[in-house]
Design a protein around this motif. Structure first.
Motif, PDB file in Angstrom:
ATOM      1  N   GLY A 278      13.409 106.536  44.301  1.00 59.72           N
ATOM      2  CA  GLY A 278      13.659 106.304  42.798  1.00 59.72           C
ATOM      3  C   GLY A 278      15.108 105.318  42.805  1.00 59.72           C
ATOM      4  N   ILE A 279      15.899 105.688  43.186  1.00 59.84           N
ATOM      5  CA  ILE A 279      17.433 105.009  43.623  1.00 59.84           C
ATOM      6  C   ILE A 279      17.232 104.073  44.819  1.00 59.84           C
ATOM      7  CG2 ILE A 279      19.522 105.443  44.406  1.00 59.84           C
ATOM      8  CD1 ILE A 279      18.919 108.556  43.912  1.00 59.84           C
ATOM      9  N   VAL A 280      16.263 103.583  45.952  1.00 60.47           N
ATOM     10  CA  VAL A 280      15.998 102.680  46.049  1.00 60.47           C
ATOM     11  C   VAL A 280      15.525 101.453  45.477  1.00 60.47           C
ATOM     12  CG1 VAL A 280      14.769 101.664  48.273  1.00 60.47           C
ATOM     13  CG2 VAL A 280      16.219 103.728  48.365  1.00 60.47           C
ATOM     14  N   LEU A 281      14.435 102.053  44.783  1.00 59.63           N
ATOM     15  CA  LEU A 281      14.046 101.215  44.273  1.00 59.63           C
ATOM     16  C   LEU A 281      14.088 100.058  42.873  1.00 59.63           C
ATOM     17  CD1 LEU A 281      10.516  99.275  43.320  1.00 59.63           C
ATOM     18  CD2 LEU A 281      10.372 101.799  41.735  1.00 59.63           C
ATOM     19  N   PHE A 282      15.561 101.149  41.882  1.00 57.53           N
ATOM     20  CA  PHE A 282      15.758 100.804  40.683  1.00 57.53           C
ATOM     21  C   PHE A 282      17.186  99.764  41.464  1.00 57.53           C
ATOM     22  CE2 PHE A 282      20.011 101.086  38.160  1.00 57.53           C
ATOM     23  CZ  PHE A 282      19.272 100.843  37.065  1.00 57.53           C
ATOM     24  N   ALA A 283      18.186 100.264  42.374  1.00 53.30           N
ATOM     25  CA  ALA A 283      18.741  99.080  43.625  1.00 53.30           C
ATOM     26  C   ALA A 283      17.542  97.846  43.649  1.00 53.30           C
ATOM     27  CB  ALA A 283      19.393  99.471  44.346  1.00 53.30           C
ATOM     28  N   ALA A 284      16.988  98.204  44.224  1.00 57.97           N
ATOM     29  CA  ALA A 284      16.323  96.873  44.964  1.00 57.97           C
ATOM     30  C   ALA A 284      15.930  95.330  43.540  1.00 57.97           C
ATOM     31  CB  ALA A 284      15.375  97.231  45.293  1.00 57.97           C
ATOM     32  N   VAL A 285      15.496  95.719  42.276  1.00 57.13           N
ATOM     33  CA  VAL A 285      14.922  95.689  42.188  1.00 57.13           C
ATOM     34  C   VAL A 285      16.941  94.981  40.599  1.00 57.13           C
ATOM     35  CG1 VAL A 285      14.449  95.240  39.374  1.00 57.13           C
ATOM     36  CG2 VAL A 285      13.107  96.027  40.618  1.00 57.13           C
ATOM     37  N   ALA A 286      17.534  95.595  40.910  1.00 56.88           N
ATOM     38  CA  ALA A 286      18.384  94.960  40.031  1.00 56.88           C
ATOM     39  C   ALA A 286      19.334  94.004  40.838  1.00 56.88           C
ATOM     40  CB  ALA A 286      19.660  96.393  39.582  1.00 56.88           C
ATOM     41  N   VAL A 287      19.627  94.247  42.188  1.00 57.44           N
ATOM     42  CA  VAL A 287      20.535  93.454  42.940  1.00 57.44           C
ATOM     43  C   VAL A 287      19.351  92.436  43.515  1.00 57.44           C
ATOM     44  CG1 VAL A 287      20.441  92.137  45.760  1.00 57.44           C
ATOM     45  CG2 VAL A 287      21.285  94.894  44.865  1.00 57.44           C
ATOM     46  N   ALA A 288      18.291  92.178  43.328  1.00 59.08           N
ATOM     47  CA  ALA A 288      16.943  91.060  43.296  1.00 59.08           C
ATOM     48  C   ALA A 288      17.421  90.160  41.517  1.00 59.08           C
ATOM     49  CB  ALA A 288      15.972  91.455  43.206  1.00 59.08           C
ATOM     50  N   PHE A 289      17.101  90.630  40.848  1.00 58.80           N
ATOM     51  CA  PHE A 289      17.722  90.025  38.875  1.00 58.80           C
ATOM     52  C   PHE A 289      19.498  89.708  39.589  1.00 58.80           C
ATOM     53  CE2 PHE A 289      14.761  91.879  36.471  1.00 58.80           C
ATOM     54  CZ  PHE A 289      14.317  90.914  35.834  1.00 58.80           C
ATOM     55  N   SER A 290      20.184  90.364  40.598  1.00 55.47           N
ATOM     56  CA  SER A 290      20.971  89.961  40.486  1.00 55.47           C
ATOM     57  C   SER A 290      21.308  88.010  41.252  1.00 55.47           C
ATOM     58  CB  SER A 290      22.269  90.728  40.953  1.00 55.47           C
ATOM     59  OG  SER A 290      22.399  91.757  40.061  1.00 55.47           O
ATOM     60  N   VAL A 291      21.119  88.064  42.452  1.00 58.37           N
ATOM     61  CA  VAL A 291      20.045  87.186  43.411  1.00 58.37           C
ATOM     62  C   VAL A 291      19.883  85.851  42.935  1.00 58.37           C
ATOM     63  CG1 VAL A 291      19.777  86.619  45.504  1.00 58.37           C
ATOM     64  CG2 VAL A 291      20.044  89.009  45.529  1.00 58.37           C
ATOM     65  N   ALA A 292      18.724  86.540  42.069  1.00 58.73           N
ATOM     66  CA  ALA A 292      17.898  84.987  41.633  1.00 58.73           C
ATOM     67  C   ALA A 292      19.018  84.256  39.910  1.00 58.73           C
ATOM     68  CB  ALA A 292      16.547  86.009  40.895  1.00 58.73           C
ATOM     69  N   VAL A 293      19.006  85.359  39.790  1.00 57.02           N
ATOM     70  CA  VAL A 293      20.398  84.640  38.557  1.00 57.02           C
ATOM     71  C   VAL A 293      21.212  84.889  38.177  1.00 57.02           C
ATOM     72  CG1 VAL A 293      20.026  83.795  35.519  1.00 57.02           C
ATOM     73  CG2 VAL A 293      17.681  84.983  36.975  1.00 57.02           C
ATOM     74  N   PRO A 294      22.017  84.664  39.106  1.00 57.03           N
ATOM     75  CA  PRO A 294      23.536  85.095  38.933  1.00 57.03           C
ATOM     76  C   PRO A 294      24.397  85.270  38.413  1.00 57.03           C
ATOM     77  CG  PRO A 294      23.734  83.002  40.781  1.00 57.03           C
ATOM     78  CD  PRO A 294      22.074  83.554  40.224  1.00 57.03           C
ATOM     79  N   GLY A 295      23.818  84.138  37.044  1.00 60.52           N
ATOM     80  CA  GLY A 295      24.996  84.601  35.711  1.00 60.52           C
ATOM     81  C   GLY A 295      24.369  85.581  34.756  1.00 60.52           C
ATOM     82  N   ALA A 296      23.013  85.801  34.988  1.00 57.72           N
ATOM     83  CA  ALA A 296      22.506  87.104  34.103  1.00 57.72           C
ATOM     84  C   ALA A 296      23.069  88.334  35.196  1.00 57.72           C
ATOM     85  CB  ALA A 296      21.260  86.098  34.177  1.00 57.72           C
ATOM     86  N   SER A 297      23.558  88.137  36.038  1.00 57.83           N
ATOM     87  CA  SER A 297      23.631  90.234  36.210  1.00 57.83           C
ATOM     88  C   SER A 297      23.897  91.303  34.924  1.00 57.83           C
ATOM     89  CB  SER A 297      24.426  89.887  38.096  1.00 57.83           C
ATOM     90  OG  SER A 297      25.947  89.519  37.187  1.00 57.83           O
ATOM     91  N   LEU A 298      25.104  90.542  34.490  1.00 60.31           N
ATOM     92  CA  LEU A 298      25.117  92.040  33.739  1.00 60.31           C
ATOM     93  C   LEU A 298      23.920  92.214  32.233  1.00 60.31           C
ATOM     94  CD1 LEU A 298      28.992  91.774  32.773  1.00 60.31           C
ATOM     95  CD2 LEU A 298      27.639  93.085  34.139  1.00 60.31           C
ATOM     96  N   THR A 299      22.819  90.580  32.459  1.00 59.81           N
ATOM     97  CA  THR A 299      22.109  90.655  31.721  1.00 59.81           C
ATOM     98  C   THR A 299      21.015  92.137  32.459  1.00 59.81           C
ATOM     99  OG1 THR A 299      22.539  88.721  30.484  1.00 59.81           O
ATOM    100  CG2 THR A 299      20.213  89.515  30.058  1.00 59.81           C
ATOM    101  N   ALA A 300      20.889  91.343  33.658  1.00 63.47           N
ATOM    102  CA  ALA A 300      19.973  91.434  33.922  1.00 63.47           C
ATOM    103  C   ALA A 300      19.989  94.030  34.061  1.00 63.47           C
ATOM    104  CB  ALA A 300      19.635  91.421  35.829  1.00 63.47           C
ATOM    105  N   PHE A 301      21.422  93.714  34.647  1.00 63.13           N
ATOM    106  CA  PHE A 301      21.639  95.889  34.738  1.00 63.13           C
ATOM    107  C   PHE A 301      21.392  95.635  32.972  1.00 63.13           C
ATOM    108  CE2 PHE A 301      23.438  94.771  38.617  1.00 63.13           C
ATOM    109  CZ  PHE A 301      23.226  95.618  39.213  1.00 63.13           C
ATOM    110  N   ALA A 302      21.812  95.845  31.963  1.00 66.33           N
ATOM    111  CA  ALA A 302      21.587  95.702  31.069  1.00 66.33           C
ATOM    112  C   ALA A 302      19.631  96.120  30.336  1.00 66.33           C
ATOM    113  CB  ALA A 302      22.150  94.996  29.581  1.00 66.33           C
ATOM    114  N   ALA A 303      19.219  95.279  30.556  1.00 71.32           N
ATOM    115  CA  ALA A 303      17.853  95.070  30.215  1.00 71.32           C
ATOM    116  C   ALA A 303      16.914  96.210  31.095  1.00 71.32           C
ATOM    117  CB  ALA A 303      17.076  93.563  30.918  1.00 71.32           C
TER     118      ALA A 303
END
Length: 289
Positions: free
Chosen positions: A71-96
């Motif tokens: 579960g931790i790996v899945l959550f980390a993969a989604v969070a990192v993928a959002f950060s890489v895809a949209v660099p300026g929206a990393s905090l937004t991705a984590f918050a979402a």
């Protein structure tokens, strides 16, 4: 160039530009997700299991750790993928993601969290382990797996029962194989005219003659019942390294040996019988015209 065509050309170019950006973000998301997820599954999850295994934890803890680490790996993969895809929206991705996770946990809190906490206490307190034979709520079976939310039990009819951990943690669970020895009890009925001391000696002798009934603790016999047609003698005997199949077989062999010995020694094993008596009265009445 026609102004209308020029306007259309500008719009088409913008659309293609946006599509290129979105496509690049999608590719970055997929690549980052797969990279983190694969590395996590191949490196992080086995590392966690090896670390816990080296500390001597049993299969139940290892299975729980595997689920949590995945579960931790899945959550980390989604969070990192959002950060890489949209660099300026990393905090937004984590918050979402955090908000979505909190919402999901809120809906399932009463069941999921309760069973999760119960599973943690089961693994910590160890009322039973994987491989133990347990009984609860008129159900019995052998524990095959203790997971994050549920435990899986194989019944002695070879059926699998998936039990929420909360049910096992909040109810009385009997574990007959928790200790090295197990005491068994069986009540033998003899006639009122039979010799109690002779029957007691037979019960003890047949227990001592059985190779899988322990001499220490010794077998004991107590008079426990004065029934309508029989005197009840309760034999209490011990077996070593208890297992359900072993104790059922040992008890069956012991009871059969005692029955055959009673028959040979002329000791009666009476059973309840009832005789119905009475009379039937027939009344005849004349029908009125």
């Amino acid at each position: 160039m026609d102004p209308v065509a020029l306007q259309v050309g500008i719009d088409v170019g913008a659309v293609f530009a946006d599509a290129e950006v979105y496509l690049r973000q999608l590719v970055n998301f997929v690549v980052a997700f797969l990279l983190v997820y694969i590395v996590g599954r191949l490196a992080f999850v086995p590392l966690v299991k090896r670390a816990l295994s080296a500390r001597g934890f049993d299969e139940g803890v290892l299975g729980l750790a595997d689920s949590v680490a995945a579960g931790i790996v899945l959550f980390a993969a989604v969070a990192v993928a959002f950060s890489v895809a949209v660099p300026g929206a990393s905090l937004t991705a984590f918050a979402a993601l955090g908000g979505a996770l909190a919402l999901a946990i809120g809906f399932a809190a009463q069941d999921l969290i309760g069973n999760f906490v119960a599973g943690v206490f089961i693994l910590k307190d160890e009322p039973f382990r994987v491989g133990d034979w347990i009984e609860w709520n008129d159900t019995a079976g052998r524990v095959e797996e203790i997971d994050l939310r549920v435990s899986r039990v194989r019944t002695f009819d070879n059926e699998q029962i998936t039990v929420p951990n909360g049910e096992l943690a909040n109810n009385a669970v009997k574990n007959p194989v928790a200790y090295d020895t197990l005491r068994q009890k069986f009540v033998f009925g003899i006639g009122y005219d039979d010799d109690i001391d002779q029957a007691t000696d037979i019960l003890v002798e047949e227990a001592e003659a059985h190779g899988e009934i322990l001499d220490d603790p010794a077998t004991s016999v107590r008079l426990t019942e004065l029934g309508d047609s029989a005197v009840g003698l309760q034999s209490r005997f011990w077996i070593d390294d208890p297992d359900r199949s072993d104790f059922v077989r040992v008890r069956s062999e012991y009871v059969q040996a005692v029955k055959e010995r009673f028959d040979a020694e002329g000791i009666d094993m009476p059973y309840v019988h009832r005789q119905l008596t009475g009379e039937v009265e027939v009344v005849e009445e004349l029908a009125e015209p």
